[in-house]
Write a protein that holds these residues in place. Structure first.
Motif, mmCIF file in Angstrom:
data_model
loop_
_atom_site.group_PDB
_atom_site.id
_atom_site.type_symbol
_atom_site.label_atom_id
_atom_site.label_comp_id
_atom_site.label_asym_id
_atom_site.label_seq_id
_atom_site.Cartn_x
_atom_site.Cartn_y
_atom_site.Cartn_z
ATOM 1 N N GLY A 17 -11.783 -8.844 -9.774
ATOM 2 C CA GLY A 17 -10.445 -9.502 -9.749
ATOM 3 C C GLY A 17 -10.680 -10.791 -9.997
ATOM 4 N N PRO A 18 -9.725 -11.461 -10.300
ATOM 5 C CA PRO A 18 -9.728 -13.184 -10.509
ATOM 6 C C PRO A 18 -10.262 -14.120 -9.349
ATOM 7 C CG PRO A 18 -7.514 -12.493 -10.290
ATOM 8 C CD PRO A 18 -8.189 -11.170 -10.234
ATOM 9 N N ARG A 19 -10.110 -13.745 -8.098
ATOM 10 C CA ARG A 19 -10.319 -14.500 -6.808
ATOM 11 C C ARG A 19 -11.964 -14.210 -6.649
ATOM 12 N NH1 ARG A 19 -6.165 -14.404 -2.109
ATOM 13 N NH2 ARG A 19 -7.322 -16.570 -1.794
ATOM 14 N N THR A 20 -12.565 -12.913 -7.238
ATOM 15 C CA THR A 20 -13.968 -12.823 -6.755
ATOM 16 C C THR A 20 -14.777 -13.210 -8.079
ATOM 17 O OG1 THR A 20 -13.960 -10.526 -7.425
ATOM 18 C CG2 THR A 20 -13.693 -10.944 -4.947
ATOM 19 N N SER A 21 -14.221 -12.896 -9.238
ATOM 20 C CA SER A 21 -15.027 -13.530 -10.657
ATOM 21 C C SER A 21 -15.552 -14.811 -10.720
ATOM 22 C CB SER A 21 -13.956 -13.106 -11.595
ATOM 23 O OG SER A 21 -13.127 -13.821 -11.743
ATOM 24 N N ALA A 22 -14.635 -15.850 -10.076
ATOM 25 C CA ALA A 22 -15.141 -17.131 -10.087
ATOM 26 C C ALA A 22 -16.626 -17.352 -9.183
ATOM 27 C CB ALA A 22 -14.060 -18.100 -9.757
ATOM 28 N N ALA A 23 -16.485 -16.841 -8.109
ATOM 29 C CA ALA A 23 -17.579 -16.854 -7.243
ATOM 30 C C ALA A 23 -18.862 -16.074 -7.967
ATOM 31 C CB ALA A 23 -17.328 -16.229 -5.691
ATOM 32 N N LEU A 31 -14.757 -13.364 0.557
ATOM 33 C CA LEU A 31 -13.865 -12.958 -0.521
ATOM 34 C C LEU A 31 -13.789 -11.543 -0.535
ATOM 35 C CD1 LEU A 31 -14.364 -15.501 -3.547
ATOM 36 C CD2 LEU A 31 -12.581 -15.380 -1.821
ATOM 37 N N ARG A 52 -12.258 -10.127 2.693
ATOM 38 C CA ARG A 52 -10.736 -10.155 2.750
ATOM 39 C C ARG A 52 -9.908 -9.334 1.858
ATOM 40 N NH1 ARG A 52 -9.627 -16.535 2.305
ATOM 41 N NH2 ARG A 52 -10.018 -16.078 0.104
ATOM 42 N N ALA A 53 -10.785 -9.030 0.619
ATOM 43 C CA ALA A 53 -10.021 -8.329 -0.378
ATOM 44 C C ALA A 53 -9.983 -6.782 -0.008
ATOM 45 C CB ALA A 53 -10.620 -8.370 -1.903
#
Length: 314
Positions: free
Chosen positions: A153-159, A188, A191-192
């Motif tokens: 997902g976008p929130r984990t991909s950056a990390a 992350l 939380r996800a």
């Protein structure tokens, strides 16, 4: 310092990175981990893979690029390019063995912390093994099933992009950088999973309720305070009866029952990690009377604080 429940658990469990490794391997490949730590974080940075909990009877789970798998409980598990690939290697006690049990040579070292063949078409996997501390660590692990998969997902991909960029570097302070990025990935992912799971922990669902979420934060910020149901209700602007009913409905247990369980978790780690007297531990977790604390602890752990401490491995 004010803490939400997940932050408090992670802080007190003192999650530390025991091992970080990247595997870049062209199919077919398969690795079994026979004695995994309490928490393993696996992610597919490129390509695809599968993961299987050996001996569980569960079907292998497919991991696409960007997916994150959390394996808890130290269970034996196998990662491979495909569920049908025969087991090639087993990692046991930090050493690598062939399927027939004979010691095997290690994978070629492509870069710091990076192994495999690095050929075109290879899958890139990253594995981080975490050691969690004490009863708080157990409480954190209890949030998760034996295998939890968080889709990309976008929130984990950056990390994960940052992690992929850092893992093969060998620069001053690199271990500190990796530890912090991996902690970010872990938070992350937790939380996800809690947010998307059909069966998240009750207290996690309760955090979205302004009143009960605030009450949980108060209990974790100052667990030793002489809390009462009426006092908590006053803090969040509800009557005693309304607060008690709302907290119990959302968290699954009454406020002071939750508080007692959390205090006993903290007390167990104090007894394990320090030389403080039982009376000092009692005071630190909110009991003015050491006898009352001992009664509560024995009810929760099946032994008095002194006996429980003596039973710990030395």
């Amino acid at each position: 310092m004010r803490m939400d429940v997940l932050t408090d658990l992670l802080h007190r469990a003192r999650a530390s990175t025991a091992l970080v490794r990247q595997l870049i391997q062209r199919p077919p490949w398969s690795v079994t981990y026979a004695d995994a730590p309490p928490l393993t974080v696996l992610t597919t940075l490129g390509g695809h893979a599968s993961i299987r909990l050996d001996g569980s009877g569960a079907e292998p789970v497919h991991l696409a690029a960007g997916d994150i798998a959390l394996v808890t409980g130290g269970g034996r598990h196998t990662i491979a390019d495909d569920p049908g690939t025969e087991r090639q290697f087993t990692i046991r006690g930090g050493r690598k063995y062939l399927a027939n049990g004979q010691p095997a040579a290690g994978h070629p070292n492509l870069a710091p912390r990076t192994y495999g063949d690095g050929l075109p078409g290879a899958t890139t996997m990253l594995r981080a093994a975490y050691e969690l501390h004490g009863d708080v660590g157990d409480r954190l692990l209890a949030l998760l099933p034996p295998l939890a998969v968080v889709p990309a997902g976008p929130r984990t991909s950056a990390a994960l992009d940052l992690l992929a960029a850092e893992v093969s570097r060998d620069e001053p302070g690199q271990d500190a950088v990796l530890t912090r990025v991996l902690d970010l990935v872990l938070v992350l992912a937790l939380r996800a999973w809690c947010a998307e799971s059909a069966m998240p922990p009750a207290w996690y669902r309760a955090l979205s309720d302004p009143a009960v979420g605030e009450a949980l934060r108060l209990l974790h910020t100052d667990p030793a305070r002489r809390w009462t149901v009426a006092g908590l209700g006053t803090e969040i602007g509800l009557s005693r009866a309304a607060f008690a009913a709302r907290f119990t409905a959302l968290v699954g247990e009454p406020p002071l029952t939750y508080l007692t369980g959390w205090r006993m978790t903290l007390a167990a780690d104090l007894l394990r990690d320090t030389e403080k007297t039982v009376a000092a531990v009692a005071g630190e977790v909110g009991y003015a009377d050491a006898f009352a604390f001992s009664v509560a602890f024995k009810r929760a752990r099946g032994a008095s604080p002194s006996a429980w401490r003596r039973s710990l491995p030395r």
